[in-house]
Design a protein around this motif. Sequence first.
Motif, PDB file in Angstrom:
ATOM      1  N   VAL B  24     106.273 -27.673 -45.873  1.00 36.41           N
ATOM      2  CA  VAL B  24     105.913 -28.990 -46.409  1.00 36.41           C
ATOM      3  C   VAL B  24     104.548 -29.448 -45.871  1.00 36.41           C
ATOM      4  O   VAL B  24     103.681 -29.852 -46.637  1.00 36.41           O
ATOM      5  N   VAL B  25     104.369 -29.337 -44.555  1.00 37.02           N
ATOM      6  CA  VAL B  25     103.143 -29.880 -43.952  1.00 37.02           C
ATOM      7  C   VAL B  25     101.983 -28.882 -44.074  1.00 37.02           C
ATOM      8  O   VAL B  25     100.894 -29.238 -44.525  1.00 37.02           O
ATOM      9  N   SER B  32     104.861 -34.786 -43.336  1.00 36.41           N
ATOM     10  CA  SER B  32     106.209 -35.347 -43.227  1.00 36.41           C
ATOM     11  C   SER B  32     106.631 -35.470 -41.772  1.00 36.41           C
ATOM     12  O   SER B  32     106.534 -34.527 -41.006  1.00 36.41           O
ATOM     13  N   VAL B  33     107.097 -36.644 -41.391  1.00 38.57           N
ATOM     14  CA  VAL B  33     107.595 -36.880 -40.037  1.00 38.57           C
ATOM     15  C   VAL B  33     109.057 -37.293 -40.146  1.00 38.57           C
ATOM     16  O   VAL B  33     109.482 -38.274 -39.580  1.00 38.57           O
ATOM     17  N   THR B  34     109.820 -36.523 -40.911  1.00 43.23           N
ATOM     18  CA  THR B  34     111.212 -36.905 -41.099  1.00 43.23           C
ATOM     19  C   THR B  34     112.155 -35.712 -41.025  1.00 43.23           C
ATOM     20  O   THR B  34     113.297 -35.786 -41.425  1.00 43.23           O
ATOM     21  N   GLN B  35     111.652 -34.594 -40.495  1.00 49.03           N
ATOM     22  CA  GLN B  35     112.468 -33.379 -40.482  1.00 49.03           C
ATOM     23  C   GLN B  35     113.740 -33.554 -39.644  1.00 49.03           C
ATOM     24  O   GLN B  35     114.779 -33.005 -39.980  1.00 49.03           O
ATOM     25  N   ALA B  36     113.662 -34.345 -38.566  1.00 48.69           N
ATOM     26  CA  ALA B  36     114.833 -34.529 -37.703  1.00 48.69           C
ATOM     27  C   ALA B  36     115.976 -35.210 -38.450  1.00 48.69           C
ATOM     28  O   ALA B  36     117.142 -35.020 -38.108  1.00 48.69           O
ATOM     29  N   ALA B  37     115.653 -35.969 -39.490  1.00 45.37           N
ATOM     30  CA  ALA B  37     116.707 -36.619 -40.271  1.00 45.37           C
ATOM     31  C   ALA B  37     117.578 -35.558 -40.947  1.00 45.37           C
ATOM     32  O   ALA B  37     118.805 -35.631 -40.906  1.00 45.37           O
ATOM     33  N   PHE B  38     116.950 -34.556 -41.546  1.00 47.98           N
ATOM     34  CA  PHE B  38     117.715 -33.514 -42.258  1.00 47.98           C
ATOM     35  C   PHE B  38     118.414 -32.589 -41.264  1.00 47.98           C
ATOM     36  O   PHE B  38     119.518 -32.109 -41.511  1.00 47.98           O
ATOM     37  N   TYR B  39     117.767 -32.359 -40.147  1.00 49.30           N
ATOM     38  CA  TYR B  39     118.351 -31.614 -39.028  1.00 49.30           C
ATOM     39  C   TYR B  39     119.634 -32.333 -38.595  1.00 49.30           C
ATOM     40  O   TYR B  39     120.706 -31.726 -38.445  1.00 49.30           O
ATOM     41  N   GLY B  40     119.541 -33.657 -38.464  1.00 48.39           N
ATOM     42  CA  GLY B  40     120.689 -34.467 -38.059  1.00 48.39           C
ATOM     43  C   GLY B  40     121.787 -34.482 -39.107  1.00 48.39           C
ATOM     44  O   GLY B  40     122.972 -34.421 -38.777  1.00 48.39           O
ATOM     45  N   PHE B 223     108.247 -33.746 -32.338  1.00 51.21           N
ATOM     46  CA  PHE B 223     108.340 -32.490 -31.596  1.00 51.21           C
ATOM     47  C   PHE B 223     108.217 -31.285 -32.552  1.00 51.21           C
ATOM     48  O   PHE B 223     107.454 -30.349 -32.299  1.00 51.21           O
ATOM     49  N   ILE B 224     108.926 -31.349 -33.670  1.00 50.08           N
ATOM     50  CA  ILE B 224     108.872 -30.243 -34.644  1.00 50.08           C
ATOM     51  C   ILE B 224     107.466 -30.148 -35.250  1.00 50.08           C
ATOM     52  O   ILE B 224     106.922 -29.056 -35.446  1.00 50.08           O
ATOM     53  N   LEU B 225     106.877 -31.317 -35.500  1.00 43.64           N
ATOM     54  CA  LEU B 225     105.518 -31.334 -36.024  1.00 43.64           C
ATOM     55  C   LEU B 225     104.548 -30.703 -35.016  1.00 43.64           C
ATOM     56  O   LEU B 225     103.649 -29.947 -35.384  1.00 43.64           O
ATOM     57  N   THR B 226     104.780 -31.013 -33.738  1.00 43.10           N
ATOM     58  CA  THR B 226     103.930 -30.437 -32.696  1.00 43.10           C
ATOM     59  C   THR B 226     104.042 -28.908 -32.681  1.00 43.10           C
ATOM     60  O   THR B 226     103.045 -28.214 -32.516  1.00 43.10           O
ATOM     61  N   ILE B 228     104.449 -26.888 -35.137  1.00 37.48           N
ATOM     62  CA  ILE B 228     103.667 -26.197 -36.168  1.00 37.48           C
ATOM     63  C   ILE B 228     102.176 -26.467 -36.041  1.00 37.48           C
ATOM     64  O   ILE B 228     101.363 -25.622 -36.395  1.00 37.48           O
ATOM     65  N   ILE B 229     101.818 -27.623 -35.489  1.00 40.80           N
ATOM     66  CA  ILE B 229     100.381 -27.873 -35.304  1.00 40.80           C
ATOM     67  C   ILE B 229      99.862 -26.970 -34.192  1.00 40.80           C
ATOM     68  O   ILE B 229      98.773 -26.385 -34.286  1.00 40.80           O
ATOM     69  N   LEU B 230     100.682 -26.811 -33.150  1.00 43.68           N
ATOM     70  CA  LEU B 230     100.322 -25.937 -32.036  1.00 43.68           C
ATOM     71  C   LEU B 230     100.268 -24.481 -32.491  1.00 43.68           C
ATOM     72  O   LEU B 230      99.291 -23.760 -32.236  1.00 43.68           O
ATOM     73  N   GLY B 231     101.291 -24.033 -33.178  1.00 46.44           N
ATOM     74  CA  GLY B 231     101.369 -22.630 -33.584  1.00 46.44           C
ATOM     75  C   GLY B 231     100.399 -22.316 -34.701  1.00 46.44           C
ATOM     76  O   GLY B 231      99.822 -21.238 -34.756  1.00 46.44           O
ATOM     77  N   GLY B 232     100.200 -23.270 -35.608  1.00 41.91           N
ATOM     78  CA  GLY B 232      99.260 -23.059 -36.698  1.00 41.91           C
ATOM     79  C   GLY B 232      99.860 -23.468 -38.022  1.00 41.91           C
ATOM     80  O   GLY B 232     100.912 -22.973 -38.401  1.00 41.91           O
ATOM     81  N   LEU B 233      99.162 -24.381 -38.722  1.00 41.22           N
ATOM     82  CA  LEU B 233      99.638 -24.828 -40.022  1.00 41.22           C
ATOM     83  C   LEU B 233      99.412 -23.736 -41.055  1.00 41.22           C
ATOM     84  O   LEU B 233      98.477 -22.937 -40.953  1.00 41.22           O
ATOM     85  N   ALA B 234     100.282 -23.720 -42.058  1.00 38.85           N
ATOM     86  CA  ALA B 234     100.191 -22.765 -43.157  1.00 38.85           C
ATOM     87  C   ALA B 234     100.210 -21.322 -42.669  1.00 38.85           C
ATOM     88  O   ALA B 234      99.571 -20.450 -43.234  1.00 38.85           O
ATOM     89  N   ASN B 235     100.914 -21.083 -41.594  1.00 46.00           N
ATOM     90  CA  ASN B 235     101.116 -19.719 -41.133  1.00 46.00           C
ATOM     91  C   ASN B 235     102.523 -19.645 -40.561  1.00 46.00           C
ATOM     92  O   ASN B 235     102.863 -20.362 -39.627  1.00 46.00           O
ATOM     93  N   LEU B 236     103.356 -18.785 -41.150  1.00 46.57           N
ATOM     94  CA  LEU B 236     104.767 -18.755 -40.741  1.00 46.57           C
ATOM     95  C   LEU B 236     104.909 -18.225 -39.324  1.00 46.57           C
ATOM     96  O   LEU B 236     105.708 -18.719 -38.536  1.00 46.57           O
TER      97      LEU B 236
END
Lengths: 254, 292
Positions: B24-25, B32-40, B223-226, B228-236
Motif C-alpha cells: 500500500v505505502v 496508510s497509518v492504520t495497518q495495526a487496526a487490521f492486525y488487531g 512501528f510497522i511503517l518504520t 518498511i521505511i527502514l528496510g526500503g519502500l517498494a521493495n519486498l
Amino acid sequence: MNTILKTKKITPIISVRRVTKNFDGVRAVDDLSIEIEKGKITGIIGPNGSGKTTLINLLTGMIPFDTGSVFVNGSKELFKIKAYDISVFGSTRTFQDVRLFEQMTVLDNILVVLTERNVASALFEKHKKFHNQKAKEVLEKMGLWGKKNELAVNLSYGQRKLLEIARVLATKSDVYFLDEPFAGLFPEMVKLISEIIKELKQQGKTVILIEHDMSLIRELCDYVFVMESGNLLAEGEPKEVLGDKKVIEAYLGE
Amino acid sequence: MEYLIHLGILFAIYTILGVSLNLVVGYTGLLSVTQAAFYGIGAYATAILLTQTGIGFFTSMILGVILAMSISFLIGLVLSRFRDDYYALASLGFNVIVFSIFLNWQDLTRGPLGIPGISKPDLRFFNYDFSFSSNFSYLILTIIFAVLIYLVSKFIVNSSFGRVLKAIREDEKAIQVFGYNTLYYKLAIFVISAGMASVAGSLFASYITFVDPSSFYLMESVFILTIIILGGLANLRGAVLGALIMILLPEILRFVGFPSDIAAQMRQVVYGLILILLMLYRPKGFLGEYEI
C-alpha cells in the motif's frame, strides 16, 4: 469584432458546444464552441493564458467544465468527462509539463499503457509477449530502446519528451492531443516529432496540437484556432489566419 | 534456544505486516497509518472465536481475513477521497476508531482486561493429528505463512496490476488518462493488504495466547511503517530486512551496558537516534526503490 469564422461543412470528430470554465472567477474558457475535423491536424494557438491548455484539460477529463457539452469520436453528448473514460473515446494526450511515471523504468512507462485495464485481468495478464513487442517497437522508433531499464526520472529533458510521445503512440488512439510537444527540443528531435505527427495523419488519425512556433504550425496544420482570453479570436487555414491583422496584433504583439 | 524461536516467530509476524503494508505505502504511494487496526481485527477474531465457539484456528483465521477485508473495503472507500498528508491523517483516524472499539466494546472484547486462554492450532489430516503447541512447530507455521504471503505479494507486484499501482503512486491523474479507473486499483490493494495483516493478527493471538487493545494502538501502525521505511519502500526484501532489524535492535541494545534504572529509556533514545540518522543519510532505507 473582426473575427474570421468559417461555416464550411466538415466531419467533426470533436464538437465543443458552448463550454465555459471559471477558475475562482476568472474565465479560462468562455462560452466556446468549436468543431475539430476528423483525420486532420488542428493547431490551437494563442498567447499565454489564453485557455489553450485549459481547453485540452477539459476535453481529456483532467478538470470538469462548468457549462456546455462535448461530443468526442461518436460519443453521446457529454456534460462531464472522466479522465479514465477518454481512452474509451479513443483519445490520448501528452502534457505541457511532461508527466511521466518518474520512479519507473522507461519500459514500464510504456507497458503500463498497453496492459489490461481491468483489475482481475491485470493480475493475470495474458499478453505479455505481445505488449513487450509493441513497447520495443515504439521505443526503438524514439531511440529510447537502449534506455529501457533506466528510470524515467534520470532521462534528459529531450528524452523525457520523446518518451511521452512514445507513450501516446503505444496506445493506438484515434485522437491525439499534443500540448507543446516541441518546446525546448533540439532541431533533430523537432524533425522526428513532426514526421511522427505527419505519419499519424497519414494513418487517418486526428491530431490536436498546441504550439507556439508559427513555422511549425504552417508546416503541419490543416486548420488553426486562435484563442484569446478563453474566446475564439479566429479560425481557418494557417496561411490566412496567420496573416490576419487582428491575430498578429493579439498574438505576436507586432 | 526458546528465546531465538520467540524472536523468529515475531520476525515472521512482522514480516507479514511489513510486506503487506509495503504493497500500500511503497508500491501504491498511499501513506496508510492504520495497518495495526487490521492486525488487531485478525487477532480479536481468532481470540473471540477460539475462546467462545468450538471452531478451529484456521477457520477463525479465514473468518478474520474476511472481516478485515470487508471493513478495509469501507475504510478504503472513504480514504480514496484523500491524498498525501491528508490520507495519512485520515487513515490514522481509522486506527484510533478501531482501537476504541477494541477498548470499549466490552461485551465482545472484554476491553482493557483482554482475552486470555487462546489455544494453539491443531491440524487433523485424516486420522493423524498435529498440534502446533510447541514453539518450534509454531515457528514453522508462522514462517510458512510469511513465505506464502511474500510469494503472493511478489506475484502481485510483478504483474501488470502491480505496474499500475506504481503508476498511481507516480501520477494518478496521468494514469487515469490512459483508461485506468484508479479507485478500483487502490481499493483492491488496500483490501488485499488488510487481509494479510489479519493473518498476522491471528498468528499473533494464538502465539501469545492473550490479546488486549494495547497491542493494536496507533504506535503499532507507526512501528510497522518504520519497518518498511527502514528496510526500503517498494521493495519486498526491504520489508523483510526492516522487520529483522526492528525485532533484533531492541534485543541487541539489551546487551549494551546501560545502567539498569535508565536502560529502557536509553534503548528508546538510541532507537530514535538510529531512525533519525537513517532518514538524514539514507532516506530510501536500506533497499528502497522509492522515496516518499
